[in-house]
Design a protein around this motif. Sequence first.
Motif, PDB file in Angstrom:
ATOM      1  N   UNK A 324      -9.424  -5.936 -13.894  1.00 22.92           N
ATOM      2  CA  UNK A 324      -7.827  -5.483 -14.054  1.00 22.92           C
ATOM      3  C   UNK A 324      -7.316  -6.495 -13.052  1.00 22.92           C
ATOM      4  N   UNK A 325      -6.024  -6.897 -13.294  1.00 23.17           N
ATOM      5  CA  UNK A 325      -5.203  -7.624 -12.373  1.00 23.17           C
ATOM      6  C   UNK A 325      -4.467  -6.906 -11.540  1.00 23.17           C
ATOM      7  N   UNK A 326      -4.423  -7.312 -10.261  1.00 18.64           N
ATOM      8  CA  UNK A 326      -4.017  -6.467  -9.103  1.00 18.64           C
ATOM      9  C   UNK A 326      -3.362  -7.531  -8.157  1.00 18.64           C
ATOM     10  N   UNK A 327      -3.093  -6.901  -6.999  1.00 13.76           N
ATOM     11  CA  UNK A 327      -2.367  -7.785  -5.786  1.00 13.76           C
ATOM     12  C   UNK A 327      -2.671  -7.201  -4.680  1.00 13.76           C
ATOM     13  N   UNK A 328      -2.876  -8.103  -3.514  1.00 11.48           N
ATOM     14  CA  UNK A 328      -3.098  -7.405  -2.148  1.00 11.48           C
ATOM     15  C   UNK A 328      -2.143  -8.114  -1.133  1.00 11.48           C
ATOM     16  N   UNK A 329      -1.991  -7.608  -0.001  1.00  3.59           N
ATOM     17  CA  UNK A 329      -1.066  -8.034   0.827  1.00  3.59           C
ATOM     18  C   UNK A 329      -1.753  -9.243   1.553  1.00  3.59           C
ATOM     19  N   UNK A 330      -1.208 -10.311   1.981  1.00  6.08           N
ATOM     20  CA  UNK A 330      -1.768 -11.572   2.521  1.00  6.08           C
ATOM     21  C   UNK A 330      -1.186 -11.691   4.134  1.00  6.08           C
ATOM     22  N   UNK A 331      -1.913 -11.489   5.246  1.00 10.74           N
ATOM     23  CA  UNK A 331      -1.546 -11.590   6.299  1.00 10.74           C
ATOM     24  C   UNK A 331      -0.777 -13.140   6.584  1.00 10.74           C
ATOM     25  N   UNK A 332      -1.665 -14.045   6.072  1.00  9.31           N
ATOM     26  CA  UNK A 332      -1.406 -15.352   6.167  1.00  9.31           C
ATOM     27  C   UNK A 332      -0.092 -15.762   5.514  1.00  9.31           C
ATOM     28  N   UNK A 333       0.111 -15.605   4.223  1.00 13.34           N
ATOM     29  CA  UNK A 333       1.379 -15.833   3.553  1.00 13.34           C
ATOM     30  C   UNK A 333       2.416 -14.709   3.511  1.00 13.34           C
ATOM     31  N   UNK A 374      -3.436   2.535  -3.263  1.00 11.37           N
ATOM     32  CA  UNK A 374      -1.851   2.654  -3.435  1.00 11.37           C
ATOM     33  C   UNK A 374      -1.092   2.104  -2.126  1.00 11.37           C
ATOM     34  N   UNK A 375      -1.581   2.553  -1.015  1.00 14.92           N
ATOM     35  CA  UNK A 375      -1.191   1.973   0.222  1.00 14.92           C
ATOM     36  C   UNK A 375      -0.986   0.708   0.720  1.00 14.92           C
ATOM     37  N   UNK A 376      -1.732  -0.103  -0.280  1.00 10.96           N
ATOM     38  CA  UNK A 376      -1.878  -1.624  -0.080  1.00 10.96           C
ATOM     39  C   UNK A 376      -2.977  -2.033   0.933  1.00 10.96           C
ATOM     40  N   UNK A 377      -4.015  -1.094   1.286  1.00  9.44           N
ATOM     41  CA  UNK A 377      -5.120  -1.471   1.612  1.00  9.44           C
ATOM     42  C   UNK A 377      -6.356  -1.662   0.470  1.00  9.44           C
ATOM     43  N   UNK A 378      -7.455  -2.341   0.878  1.00  3.71           N
ATOM     44  CA  UNK A 378      -8.406  -2.685  -0.107  1.00  3.71           C
ATOM     45  C   UNK A 378      -9.648  -1.768   0.465  1.00  3.71           C
ATOM     46  N   UNK A 379     -10.611  -1.771  -0.568  1.00  4.01           N
ATOM     47  CA  UNK A 379     -11.804  -0.891  -0.413  1.00  4.01           C
ATOM     48  C   UNK A 379     -13.016  -1.832  -1.128  1.00  4.01           C
ATOM     49  N   UNK A 380     -14.303  -1.164  -0.697  1.00  7.54           N
ATOM     50  CA  UNK A 380     -15.598  -1.664  -1.667  1.00  7.54           C
ATOM     51  C   UNK A 380     -16.342  -0.480  -2.005  1.00  7.54           C
ATOM     52  N   UNK A 381     -17.017  -0.592  -3.184  1.00  6.41           N
ATOM     53  CA  UNK A 381     -17.727   0.472  -3.640  1.00  6.41           C
ATOM     54  C   UNK A 381     -19.202   0.424  -2.765  1.00  6.41           C
ATOM     55  N   UNK A 382     -19.351  -0.440  -2.015  1.00  3.04           N
ATOM     56  CA  UNK A 382     -20.313  -0.421  -1.010  1.00  3.04           C
ATOM     57  C   UNK A 382     -20.250   0.221   0.220  1.00  3.04           C
ATOM     58  N   UNK A 383     -18.888   0.625   0.525  1.00  3.44           N
ATOM     59  CA  UNK A 383     -18.671   1.374   1.500  1.00  3.44           C
ATOM     60  C   UNK A 383     -18.502   0.503   2.845  1.00  3.44           C
ATOM     61  N   UNK A 384     -18.500  -0.509   2.774  1.00  9.30           N
ATOM     62  CA  UNK A 384     -18.369  -1.530   4.015  1.00  9.30           C
ATOM     63  C   UNK A 384     -17.419  -2.993   3.600  1.00  9.30           C
ATOM     64  N   UNK A 385     -16.542  -2.984   4.744  1.00  9.74           N
ATOM     65  CA  UNK A 385     -15.736  -4.070   4.557  1.00  9.74           C
ATOM     66  C   UNK A 385     -15.972  -5.013   5.614  1.00  9.74           C
ATOM     67  N   UNK A 386     -16.011  -6.481   5.276  1.00  2.57           N
ATOM     68  CA  UNK A 386     -16.147  -7.580   6.126  1.00  2.57           C
ATOM     69  C   UNK A 386     -14.935  -7.531   7.021  1.00  2.57           C
ATOM     70  N   UNK A 387     -13.868  -7.349   6.235  1.00  2.00           N
ATOM     71  CA  UNK A 387     -12.483  -7.579   7.070  1.00  2.00           C
ATOM     72  C   UNK A 387     -11.899  -6.176   7.170  1.00  2.00           C
TER      73      UNK A 387
END
Length: 523
Positions: A324-333, A374-387
């Motif tokens: 699916x096409x999506x978007x996420x906030x970039x702290x760099x840009x 919906x709040x702009x955060x991201x997640x993983x099905x593994x339950x673990x985020x590197x960032x």
Amino acid sequence: MDKQEKGGSRLEQYNIKKYEKKPRFTKGQKALMAVAILLALAIVIVLAWKSVFVRPDVTKPSQPSAPGSSGAVTDIIDYGDGVRPRAEGERKSKDYYTVLVLGRDTGGGGNTDTMLLASYDVTNQKASVMSIPRDTMVNVSWDVKKINSVYNVYGGGEKGLKALYKEISQLVGFEPDFEVIVEWDAVGQLVDAIGGVYFDVPYNMDYHDPYQDLVIEQAKGYRLLAGDDAMQVIRWRKNDANSPYGNVQVGDDGRIKIQQDFLMAVVKQLMKAENVKNISKIAKVFEDCVETDMSFQNILWFGQQALTGGLSTENINFFTMPYKSSSAWSRSYQQNLSYVVPDANALLKIVNEQLSPFKEVFTLSDLDIMYTNADGSVGSTSGHLEDAQAGKPPVKPVAKPETNEPSGESGEGGEGGGSIVIDPETGEITGEGSEGVIYDPETGVITIPGVGEVYMDPETGELTLPEGEGTVPPEEEEPPVSQEEEMTQPPAEEPAEGSEEPPQGESQEDPAEQQSAEADTEE
């Protein structure tokens, strides 16, 4: 009395007989010798055959070895706290293999924009090849999480390839048995080695890029393509703005489809018996442009099994990873970036039914599939985020409130106007009108000259105005997902503390930013 009267010749006269040499072997012994010679020749032929066609061995630990090496394991991949992909187990059939194919463009900076994950069930003569889009979001510790940033963030070369192997393994939940790195030039050289490939070019292709010294001029239609023609076709994704054929644009999706169709045409050509005479030319391309932990004899074995086993093009399935096409906030840009987010349930189905070599069934927790909330955060099905920071709602730029300060004698206005960009991690403040602004990341208080203090909630980005004038919600860059879409997304989970950092000495953002900036180039 003449000789005849005396009793004939001297030999006859003295009764001397001619010596007859007796045979060394009887007829039975000669027959046995013939059989032995035939058996010896058969053994020699079989041994020679086996030395040419060698069945790949997957009993060793399924860790990637150095490309071009003999297959010995080098560095073991450290998966840290992330999902540990499956590397061994009971296979679906006796000869079921998986191969990761990466297309690298050395001339274009070593980008790995072409990523294919293939499975070949030799026992049942079925093959599947999945293309992975270069903008796929993956679980990495840096800000721009596109999969084609991985190679350069780790400095390219063997480290970059091993890191990319790791991310793809975690994405699908298992480690591919082998990896093949193909230089772009190999495509054209292979096409020339097999005498060209007949292909139906779907568009009139007309693109020119002097910065890359790239010229693509290909006429639409079915014809025999030489190596240079093939390279132009598989690189194309749009026409020049002023092209007489129109400004046709197919983007990454269209280019992937063209590449898949072309690869199928190459497979059809390679499976023709007439290409046996081109083995030496194909071997030369392999030697010059391909790095892999398989031997050339292993690759010949796959070819032999395909030809003698009856693999047909109808049993080869090329497809693109469902997404699916999506978007996420970039702290760099400081803006939203577009991403390809895997369709979790669809990808899981494909892994279990077409890609994984193991009988054991995978679940979503076995795959490291990223998603956006919906709040702009991201997640993983593994339950673990590197960032870990990406697992929180993003803190977006705060517009500086306008003031009613009177103008000075010079006619200049006060401090109002402009916008302020605040890095919530470092407290660094940039942007127009940021002079004199102070931000305390511990308390979330922003002090603006001539205005006073504004409190920003570091978790939600909500602003509290001075003198109890209410609150200002954080600016929304995009509408929240619909309820129907939200139901298809895995629930957001609390990210684990800490994150894996890129290699020492590597920038966390610059290489990824470079990849994003290159997204609009043909390479």
